[in-house]
Design a protein around this motif. Structure first.
Motif, mmCIF file in Angstrom:
data_model
loop_
_atom_site.group_PDB
_atom_site.id
_atom_site.type_symbol
_atom_site.label_atom_id
_atom_site.label_comp_id
_atom_site.label_asym_id
_atom_site.label_seq_id
_atom_site.Cartn_x
_atom_site.Cartn_y
_atom_site.Cartn_z
ATOM 1 N N ILE A 1 34.857 21.924 -25.363
ATOM 2 C CA ILE A 1 34.901 20.648 -26.080
ATOM 3 C C ILE A 1 35.711 19.623 -25.282
ATOM 4 O O ILE A 1 35.315 18.463 -25.166
ATOM 5 C CB ILE A 1 35.473 20.848 -27.505
ATOM 6 N N LEU B 1 30.956 22.724 -31.529
ATOM 7 C CA LEU B 1 30.535 21.480 -30.874
ATOM 8 C C LEU B 1 29.915 20.517 -31.877
ATOM 9 O O LEU B 1 30.211 19.322 -31.888
ATOM 10 C CB LEU B 1 29.527 21.774 -29.762
ATOM 11 N N CYS C 1 35.908 27.758 -26.505
ATOM 12 C CA CYS C 1 35.228 26.624 -27.143
ATOM 13 C C CYS C 1 36.080 25.361 -27.036
ATOM 14 O O CYS C 1 35.542 24.272 -26.820
ATOM 15 C CB CYS C 1 34.923 26.936 -28.599
ATOM 16 N N HIS D 1 32.607 19.037 -34.089
ATOM 17 C CA HIS D 1 33.466 18.110 -33.354
ATOM 18 C C HIS D 1 32.745 16.792 -33.072
ATOM 19 O O HIS D 1 33.301 15.708 -33.287
ATOM 20 C CB HIS D 1 33.932 18.746 -32.045
#
Length: 96
Positions: A52, A88, A48, A91
């Motif tokens: 990102i 996601l 991940c 973020h």
């Protein structure tokens, strides 16, 4: 039968004022104590974090070209243990 104790209007008003203030203070205390605890940050998996970083690179490149949007798709099936949807979302919303 004994005669009841008589109170003046000022005493009644003062008593009610004290009770109201005590009630408001108790309510405020309960509201503060029942607020949800801040969510602890769970570590982001390496896959991940890589995804990102890739999206951040695409966003930076798009901003240089004068475009501030990027269309991205998940490479992993939804519901998989490595699904990065929540990471996601956190973020990109700036929740971190």
């Amino acid at each position: 039968m004994p005669e009841p104790i008589r109170m003046s209007r000022r005493a009644w008003v003062a008593t009610w004022a004290v009770l109201c203030v005590a009630g408001l203070a108790a309510t405020a205390g309960l509201n503060v104590s029942s607020s949800p605890d801040p969510k602890t940050e769970e570590p982001v998996s390496a896959e991940c974090a890589e995804r990102i970083a890739d999206i951040e690179t695409q966003l930076a490149k798009a901003k240089e070209e004068g475009n501030d949007t990027v269309l991205t798709f998940s490479r992993i099936q939804v519901g998989d243990e490595n699904d990065c949807t929540d990471e996601l979302r956190h973020h990109l919303r700036g929740d971190q």
